[in-house]
Design a protein around this motif. Sequence first.
Motif, mmCIF file in Angstrom:
data_model
loop_
_atom_site.group_PDB
_atom_site.id
_atom_site.type_symbol
_atom_site.label_atom_id
_atom_site.label_comp_id
_atom_site.label_asym_id
_atom_site.label_seq_id
_atom_site.Cartn_x
_atom_site.Cartn_y
_atom_site.Cartn_z
ATOM 1 N N GLU A 420 1.049 -1.173 0.106
ATOM 2 C CA GLU A 420 0.091 0.087 -0.123
ATOM 3 C C GLU A 420 1.023 1.225 -0.034
ATOM 4 N N THR A 421 0.322 2.228 -0.741
ATOM 5 C CA THR A 421 1.257 3.566 -0.969
ATOM 6 C C THR A 421 1.688 3.831 0.409
ATOM 7 N N ALA A 422 0.617 4.040 1.395
ATOM 8 C CA ALA A 422 1.202 4.428 2.875
ATOM 9 C C ALA A 422 2.199 3.768 3.610
ATOM 10 N N LEU A 423 2.103 2.688 3.334
ATOM 11 C CA LEU A 423 3.371 1.570 3.865
ATOM 12 C C LEU A 423 4.650 1.819 3.277
ATOM 13 N N ALA A 424 4.370 2.051 1.981
ATOM 14 C CA ALA A 424 5.831 2.029 1.163
ATOM 15 C C ALA A 424 6.531 3.588 1.441
ATOM 16 N N ARG A 425 5.800 4.591 1.973
ATOM 17 C CA ARG A 425 6.345 5.951 1.775
ATOM 18 C C ARG A 425 7.333 6.085 2.806
ATOM 19 N N GLY A 426 8.595 6.641 2.401
ATOM 20 C CA GLY A 426 9.802 6.673 2.926
ATOM 21 C C GLY A 426 10.619 5.278 3.026
ATOM 22 N N LEU A 427 10.106 4.244 2.566
ATOM 23 C CA LEU A 427 11.131 3.041 2.764
ATOM 24 C C LEU A 427 12.138 3.087 1.970
ATOM 25 N N ALA A 428 13.262 2.648 2.405
ATOM 26 C CA ALA A 428 14.647 2.887 1.884
ATOM 27 C C ALA A 428 14.799 1.293 1.367
ATOM 28 N N LEU A 429 14.865 1.253 -0.119
ATOM 29 C CA LEU A 429 15.243 0.108 -0.859
ATOM 30 C C LEU A 429 16.476 0.098 -1.711
ATOM 31 N N PRO A 430 17.369 -0.925 -1.457
ATOM 32 C CA PRO A 430 18.499 -0.956 -2.385
ATOM 33 C C PRO A 430 18.152 -1.060 -3.622
ATOM 34 N N ASP A 431 19.407 -1.124 -4.516
ATOM 35 C CA ASP A 431 19.071 -1.063 -6.196
ATOM 36 C C ASP A 431 18.491 -2.375 -6.436
ATOM 37 N N SER A 432 18.670 -3.467 -5.664
ATOM 38 C CA SER A 432 18.445 -4.789 -5.983
ATOM 39 C C SER A 432 16.939 -5.051 -5.595
ATOM 40 N N VAL A 433 16.300 -4.298 -5.121
ATOM 41 C CA VAL A 433 14.755 -4.404 -4.677
ATOM 42 C C VAL A 433 13.748 -3.434 -5.499
ATOM 43 N N GLU A 434 12.743 -3.681 -6.100
ATOM 44 C CA GLU A 434 11.887 -2.965 -7.007
ATOM 45 C C GLU A 434 10.315 -2.875 -6.081
ATOM 46 N N LEU A 435 9.885 -1.672 -6.287
ATOM 47 C CA LEU A 435 8.633 -1.327 -5.337
ATOM 48 C C LEU A 435 7.421 -1.232 -6.356
ATOM 49 N N VAL A 436 6.511 -1.844 -6.109
ATOM 50 C CA VAL A 436 5.238 -1.778 -6.755
ATOM 51 C C VAL A 436 3.987 -1.155 -5.629
ATOM 52 N N THR A 437 3.210 -0.216 -6.026
ATOM 53 C CA THR A 437 2.286 0.360 -5.192
ATOM 54 C C THR A 437 0.932 0.406 -6.094
ATOM 55 N N PRO A 438 -0.206 0.601 -5.520
ATOM 56 C CA PRO A 438 -1.349 1.092 -6.382
ATOM 57 C C PRO A 438 -1.114 2.213 -7.330
ATOM 58 N N GLU A 439 -0.099 3.114 -6.992
ATOM 59 C CA GLU A 439 0.205 4.252 -7.885
ATOM 60 C C GLU A 439 0.913 3.828 -9.261
ATOM 61 N N THR A 440 1.552 2.671 -9.099
ATOM 62 C CA THR A 440 2.389 2.223 -10.240
ATOM 63 C C THR A 440 1.609 1.013 -10.954
ATOM 64 N N SER A 441 0.578 0.256 -10.243
ATOM 65 C CA SER A 441 -0.278 -0.797 -10.792
ATOM 66 C C SER A 441 -1.571 -0.796 -10.206
ATOM 67 N N PRO A 442 -2.343 -0.991 -11.340
ATOM 68 C CA PRO A 442 -3.793 -0.528 -11.047
ATOM 69 C C PRO A 442 -4.591 -1.653 -10.064
ATOM 70 N N ASP A 443 -3.854 -2.777 -10.188
ATOM 71 C CA ASP A 443 -4.652 -4.062 -9.589
ATOM 72 C C ASP A 443 -3.436 -4.407 -8.364
ATOM 73 N N ALA A 444 -2.621 -3.682 -8.001
ATOM 74 C CA ALA A 444 -1.921 -4.053 -6.880
ATOM 75 C C ALA A 444 -2.645 -4.065 -5.761
ATOM 76 N N ALA A 445 -3.558 -3.323 -5.263
ATOM 77 C CA ALA A 445 -4.379 -3.246 -4.009
ATOM 78 C C ALA A 445 -5.324 -4.676 -4.131
ATOM 79 N N THR A 446 -5.797 -4.973 -5.592
ATOM 80 C CA THR A 446 -6.615 -6.228 -5.370
ATOM 81 C C THR A 446 -5.642 -7.449 -5.036
ATOM 82 N N HIS A 447 -4.418 -7.565 -5.516
ATOM 83 C CA HIS A 447 -3.565 -8.642 -5.163
ATOM 84 C C HIS A 447 -3.338 -8.747 -3.697
ATOM 85 N N LEU A 448 -3.189 -7.737 -3.005
ATOM 86 C CA LEU A 448 -2.844 -7.686 -1.760
ATOM 87 C C LEU A 448 -4.113 -7.740 -0.991
ATOM 88 N N ALA A 449 -5.109 -7.342 -1.310
ATOM 89 C CA ALA A 449 -6.353 -7.820 -0.631
ATOM 90 C C ALA A 449 -6.698 -9.203 -0.808
#
Length: 494
Positions: A420-449
């Motif tokens: 979820e966008t709120a959980l990912a806000r401010g999350l420090a990620l290394p170059d080896s890890v990618e981030l997907v949120t409902p802002e970048t994926s229209p069905d990410a929230a559905t998959h999480l739910a």
Amino acid sequence: MEELDVAVIGYGPTGAVLAHLLGQCGLDVLVLERESSAYHLPRAVHFDAEIMRILQWVGVAHEMEPLTAKHPGMRFVDAAGKTLLEWPRPQGTGPQGWRANYRFHQPDLERVLRAKIADRPNVAVRTRSELFFVEDRGSHVDLRYEDMSCGKVRHVRAKYVVGCDGARSLIRRFIESGMEDMGFHERWLVVDLILHREKPELGEWSVQYCVPERPATYVRGPGMRRRWEITVRDDDDALSMTHPEKVWGLLAPWIKPEEAELERAAVYVFHSLVAEQWRKGRLLLAGDACHQTPPFMGQGMCAGIRDAANLYWKLALVCQGRAGEELLDSYASERRPNAHEYIATAVRLGGLINASNTETALRAALPGAEGSARMESIAPALGPGLGTEGKAGRLFGQPRLADGRLLDDAFPHRFVVVAETALARGLALPDSVELVTPETSPDAATHLAQFGARAVVLRPDRYTLGTAETPQALGAIVARILPCPLQLQKTEMV
């Protein structure tokens, strides 16, 4: 002496998929195969959405899909035709990004896998090559094999060796692993036909005929292909069972000789076995070399390809010096319980198919079931391994990004946080890890739910390293990937 990262022994679907994935990660791979070409007759006939997703990684999913048939499900019926158990399969695109199940012709899959290997310049395939010497020297493995095209003995040195060499695995003998016997050993006649014209009365569903005198299975394949599997009784002679006259007599309730071409009739012994030891030093097992199952769930080949998906990224990290070899200990601890559960379910279903008292057998196969019942698809979690909390080790779906790409096409062989966008806000990620949120994926929230989590950290094999409900918990899981022991180099799927 030739030196390489991984030697894969055996070039069936498991070995081919493993070689593809290792090659995509930049490893130098050698595949040794005794036979000169792929087996030309059908063997496995089913795979599921998880396997199609792995074929997507390899780059052959879109080529395979038109070669498959839809699979609405399976029914278990008694001698009177009464449905005892129904196992419907969802239709349409599911959470993995593909249909839930596929019927296929194994030579088609082997052909596309072998053709695609030409795109892997760091993967060498040597057919007509018989391995006969394996010695783990601690820092590497020395191999010797005979090149049967010229009779010469070749020497190879590999960091690791994976035996994808089937039920009679030579690598398993060098590991000296015993086999856990789960109690199912039966002879069955397998008959493959090619219809001359459509015969819709046979139906689209797979049917298990629970007839004590002669249990049988019907399977619809792609195109005009159809399969029957029929029990061979103790007093039957295996050789005579394959004579055309006998075969057509057994098939008389369903089809006549003038309606189809008999492609193959052979007697096989179905086993239920799991290797006790999947790794010894630098030697590992995958596929039928470490597990064999009755066919009643269609999971034999699937289990081997799951082995490859679990193992490839761990071998890549270790071979590239990004992780210690103790990471490989998680391979068997995760995969063995998963394969074991699938086999145990197949054995229980085999008990139903063979039962004289079907009501009792139905309750044994599905505790609590009475009369007729519906079976839900099972997806066992991995055994204990890299994840520690409740939902670790479960397969996650495949969101689609805003630009239309599926997650695995965008971020192959990478760790991914879906949150979820709120959980990912401010999350420090290394170059080896990618981030997907409902802002970048229209069905990410559905998959999480659907998964029941606010955030998940996905391994390269798309099983969960962990789930989180707070930013602090998410950061703690991501920190387990740092500072670098679980990082894969960024690679592109082709």
